[in-house]
Design a protein around this motif. Sequence first.
Motif, mmCIF file in Angstrom:
data_model
loop_
_atom_site.group_PDB
_atom_site.id
_atom_site.type_symbol
_atom_site.label_atom_id
_atom_site.label_comp_id
_atom_site.label_asym_id
_atom_site.label_seq_id
_atom_site.Cartn_x
_atom_site.Cartn_y
_atom_site.Cartn_z
ATOM 1 N N UNK A 1 46.451 42.979 44.234
ATOM 2 C CA UNK A 1 46.179 44.223 43.513
ATOM 3 C C UNK A 1 46.932 45.433 44.056
ATOM 4 N N UNK A 2 47.220 45.456 45.344
ATOM 5 C CA UNK A 2 47.883 46.630 45.911
ATOM 6 C C UNK A 2 49.247 46.919 45.279
ATOM 7 N N UNK A 3 50.126 45.909 45.064
ATOM 8 C CA UNK A 3 51.407 46.230 44.399
ATOM 9 C C UNK A 3 51.216 46.778 42.988
ATOM 10 N N UNK A 4 50.212 46.254 42.278
ATOM 11 C CA UNK A 4 49.916 46.759 40.936
ATOM 12 C C UNK A 4 49.486 48.220 40.987
ATOM 13 N N UNK B 1 38.092 45.623 32.489
ATOM 14 C CA UNK B 1 36.974 46.567 32.377
ATOM 15 C C UNK B 1 37.285 47.908 33.032
ATOM 16 N N UNK B 2 38.473 48.019 33.592
ATOM 17 C CA UNK B 2 38.950 49.255 34.197
ATOM 18 C C UNK B 2 38.003 49.764 35.295
ATOM 19 N N UNK B 3 37.685 48.872 36.218
ATOM 20 C CA UNK B 3 36.837 49.192 37.370
ATOM 21 C C UNK B 3 37.633 48.986 38.662
ATOM 22 N N UNK B 4 38.875 49.438 38.665
ATOM 23 C CA UNK B 4 39.785 49.115 39.756
ATOM 24 C C UNK B 4 39.325 49.693 41.086
ATOM 25 N N UNK B 5 38.961 50.970 41.115
ATOM 26 C CA UNK B 5 38.590 51.581 42.393
ATOM 27 C C UNK B 5 37.326 50.961 42.990
ATOM 28 N N UNK B 6 36.221 50.822 42.226
ATOM 29 C CA UNK B 6 35.036 50.206 42.848
ATOM 30 C C UNK B 6 35.261 48.778 43.303
ATOM 31 N N UNK B 7 36.033 47.987 42.549
ATOM 32 C CA UNK B 7 36.303 46.615 42.976
ATOM 33 C C UNK B 7 37.185 46.626 44.223
ATOM 34 N N UNK B 8 38.147 47.553 44.275
ATOM 35 C CA UNK B 8 39.003 47.678 45.454
ATOM 36 C C UNK B 8 38.171 47.990 46.700
ATOM 37 N N UNK B 9 37.298 48.996 46.603
ATOM 38 C CA UNK B 9 36.471 49.349 47.757
ATOM 39 C C UNK B 9 35.502 48.220 48.108
ATOM 40 N N UNK B 10 35.029 47.501 47.085
ATOM 41 C CA UNK B 10 34.155 46.358 47.342
ATOM 42 C C UNK B 10 34.874 45.238 48.070
ATOM 43 N N UNK B 11 36.123 44.960 47.679
ATOM 44 C CA UNK B 11 36.909 43.921 48.352
ATOM 45 C C UNK B 11 37.184 44.298 49.798
ATOM 46 N N UNK B 12 37.435 45.580 50.034
ATOM 47 C CA UNK B 12 37.673 46.045 51.399
ATOM 48 C C UNK B 12 36.401 45.914 52.243
ATOM 49 N N UNK B 13 35.239 46.221 51.642
ATOM 50 C CA UNK B 13 33.959 46.008 52.333
ATOM 51 C C UNK B 13 33.770 44.534 52.685
ATOM 52 N N UNK C 1 39.550 30.910 43.251
ATOM 53 C CA UNK C 1 38.702 30.793 42.059
ATOM 54 C C UNK C 1 37.652 31.902 42.043
ATOM 55 N N UNK C 2 37.071 32.187 43.209
ATOM 56 C CA UNK C 2 36.000 33.176 43.290
ATOM 57 C C UNK C 2 36.477 34.589 42.992
ATOM 58 N N UNK C 3 37.758 34.884 43.252
ATOM 59 C CA UNK C 3 38.237 36.253 43.045
ATOM 60 C C UNK C 3 38.642 36.528 41.599
ATOM 61 N N UNK C 4 38.835 35.473 40.789
ATOM 62 C CA UNK C 4 39.329 35.677 39.423
ATOM 63 C C UNK C 4 38.433 36.597 38.583
ATOM 64 N N UNK C 5 37.092 36.438 38.621
ATOM 65 C CA UNK C 5 36.254 37.361 37.834
ATOM 66 C C UNK C 5 36.436 38.825 38.233
ATOM 67 N N UNK C 6 36.739 39.068 39.496
ATOM 68 C CA UNK C 6 36.899 40.443 39.955
ATOM 69 C C UNK C 6 38.245 41.026 39.526
ATOM 70 N N UNK C 7 39.259 40.174 39.371
ATOM 71 C CA UNK C 7 40.526 40.626 38.792
ATOM 72 C C UNK C 7 40.306 41.073 37.349
ATOM 73 N N UNK C 8 39.556 40.272 36.614
ATOM 74 C CA UNK C 8 39.247 40.613 35.215
ATOM 75 C C UNK C 8 38.434 41.897 35.144
ATOM 76 N N UNK C 9 37.435 42.031 36.031
ATOM 77 C CA UNK C 9 36.595 43.229 36.047
ATOM 78 C C UNK C 9 37.421 44.467 36.362
ATOM 79 N N UNK C 10 38.347 44.353 37.310
ATOM 80 C CA UNK C 10 39.139 45.505 37.722
ATOM 81 C C UNK C 10 40.120 45.944 36.640
#
Length: 455
Positions: free
Chosen positions: A322-325, A274-286, A262-271
């Motif tokens: 997100x990685x396969x996408x 809103x086309x913020x894929x790279x910053x959300x990706x690096x944030x998830x890795x952090x 449930x908590x990750x769903x807003x970040x999927x939408x943001x990525x």
Amino acid sequence: MSSSVMNKTERKVTFSLAGVFAMRMLGLFMILPVLTVYGDQLIGATPALLGLAMGAYGVTQAILQIPFGFLSDRVGRKPIIFAGLILLMLGSIVAANSESVYGVIIGRALQGAGAVASAIMALVSDLTREEQRTKAMALIGMSIGLSFCIAMVAGPLVTQWWGLTGLFSFNGLLALIAMVLVWRVPTPVQQLQHRDTFPVISEIRQVLANTDLLRLDLGIFVLHFVLMALFVALPLALERLAGLPREQHWWVYLITLLSSFVAMLPFIILAEKKRKLKPVFLGALCLLIISLVSMLWSSNHFTGLLLNIFLFFMAFNWLEASLPSMVSKLAPAGRKGTAIGIYSTCQFLGAALGGIAGGLVYQRYGFTGVISMAALVAVIWWVISWSMTTPPYLTTLMVNLKPVNDQSVADVSAALSAIHGVQEVVVIAEEQSAYLKVDRARLDMQALQAFELKA
């Protein structure tokens, strides 16, 4: 691309094969949260050998998944899928009847030898129309994610009731159910040979030369390396350090997986939206790294460990989805199947080496050593990913062309390239197909449909 609704056959094929994937992966995943805490009952068991047993399936899976895909071209999809499921069942039977850790290792290797993912995806492609194929693949992807969540809860419960013997026997039953589902699927009249599904051997070198795709291959390797290493140590930490009896582990995974999803769903939408894929990706890795490092200080405190498991799964689930996408977005037109084949091989290698390394490190350095190793590997991934190219927001489409020959390839390519929203075109005359990379937000769908009708 004339219909947006699956027909009856496509629905039957999609849900049946999604069920096959789910049954297969459920059986493979259920062992993760229980093997190290229940495996001490096995003759000859050590943390290193239990880690090898956990990762053994990844070795055979990585070696055989691409060859099985090619073999399905020669002998048919369904025979190969049946053969793979029989291997899964045999491996489950071997492991269920083994009193020693070596028998379980052999059983797990046999389970992984049933590497039929490529053949299943090819069968989906054979039996669905191009305009429904992406939807079918997405539903299958969801079934894999769901099977992981169910396995984390069902594994401890089944093992609590029936032990490891019962767990592996249940794996065999799941393989049998999957065979019934395959039997229900129609046999394709014609097997398709298109490059969105299958690797092309001649293009492997070119795909491996793409540094952005290599970063993603490294990423899925590290993600599954960390996952398998963590599950060598985490169940033992819950029991021995945090003081939670093994019979209660199931609810920890239930709570943390559901809440993290449930908590990750807003970040999927943001990525994506809103086309913020790279910053959300690096944030998830952090977040993944933070959760691992924090485990070093919270392993003796149940509440802190629970919080960090939640944070880990939140990051893991987002990255896994997100990685396969991202691979699909970055793969050149006509090379998606090759890119996905390499990516999948790296995933299974990561699982294999993560289990093996996790067991070896735990045997010598304990929980702290395993988590430190996992965090270090994740940090290396973050450093390498910092300079990655932001993936373009493009989708792969395939257009059927009849007839087209070598002389008309340039004309067809030029006509498709002129359609608004089409970014890249590769025409393969021998397949009578064109592979496009398109921006769906800008694509002139009417012009593309008109072209298909004329073609």
